[in-house]
Design an enzyme around this catalytic site. Sequence first.
Site, PDB file in Angstrom:
ATOM      1  N   ASP A  51      -0.021   1.767   5.598  1.00 40.86           N
ATOM      2  CA  ASP A  51      -1.330   1.573   4.975  1.00 40.86           C
ATOM      3  C   ASP A  51      -2.005   0.379   5.644  1.00 40.86           C
ATOM      4  O   ASP A  51      -1.325  -0.512   6.157  1.00 40.86           O
ATOM      5  CB  ASP A  51      -1.223   1.330   3.479  1.00 40.86           C
ATOM      6  CG  ASP A  51      -2.550   1.571   2.781  1.00 40.86           C
ATOM      7  OD1 ASP A  51      -2.836   2.736   2.460  1.00 40.86           O
ATOM      8  OD2 ASP A  51      -3.321   0.605   2.586  1.00 40.86           O
ATOM      9  N   SER A  52      -3.337   0.383   5.654  1.00 38.98           N
ATOM     10  CA  SER A  52      -4.083  -0.704   6.286  1.00 38.98           C
ATOM     11  C   SER A  52      -5.219  -1.177   5.395  1.00 38.98           C
ATOM     12  O   SER A  52      -5.813  -0.390   4.660  1.00 38.98           O
ATOM     13  CB  SER A  52      -4.672  -0.248   7.630  1.00 38.98           C
ATOM     14  OG  SER A  52      -3.667   0.135   8.523  1.00 38.98           O
TER      15      SER A  52
END
Length: 198
Positions: free
Chosen positions: A72-73
Site C-alpha cells: 500500500d502507498s
Amino acid sequence: MRLCLASASAGRLKVLTGAGITPTVHVSQVDEEAILDGMAGAPIAEQVLALAKAKAEAVAETTGEELILGGDSMFDMAGQIVGKPHTVEVARERLRAMRGNSGVLHTGHWLITPRGAVGGVSSATVHVGHMTDEEIEGYLATEEPLHVAGSFTIDGYGGPFIDRIEGDPHGVTGLSLPLFRDLLGQLGYTIMELWDGR
C-alpha cells in the site's frame, strides 16, 4: 517457487514483471477506511504497513499460495495524507497544491511465507514540477491521477511532471524491489528464486 501479489495495482505488477517475476494476483477485499479510522493519528509509515499487512493476511486466508506480498502507498504532503483522489475535483485541487512542491511517498510491504511474515516501509521524497493549469487539465483528462496515491505516477502520463526523486524510485511506483529483496532475505529466500524460468 511462485509469488502471489495481494494488490490490484497495475504499477506493482509492472515493477515485478519488469524485474523478471511474474506473480499470480489475488486482490484482497479489506476495508481500508475501517483500518485507517482505527489508526487515526498514527505515523503514515505505520498506516501503510498496516494496510499492506491486512491485504496480505486477507489473501492468505482465502488462497493456498506459498509466498504472498501485500502493498500500500500514501503520499505525505506537508503533514497531510494524500491518498487516491477518486474524483477529478479532488485530484485537481491536489495537483494545484502539489505543483512546485515536494512530498514523501511511503510504500508499505508485508510478506507472508511458510517461514514466517515480515514487513517494512520504503520512503522517497518526490519533487513535483511547476505544472501549468493546462497541463493539469490535460493530465486529469487521462484519468490516471484519479486512481493512484498522491494523484500522480512517475511511470505513466505523470512522469514528465516529476522533476526528481530522492530515494528508491521503485517505491514510488508502489513496489520497492530493494525492500522486497531485503524482506525475502530476512526469511532465508533469495530474489533469484522468484525469477521466471527458475
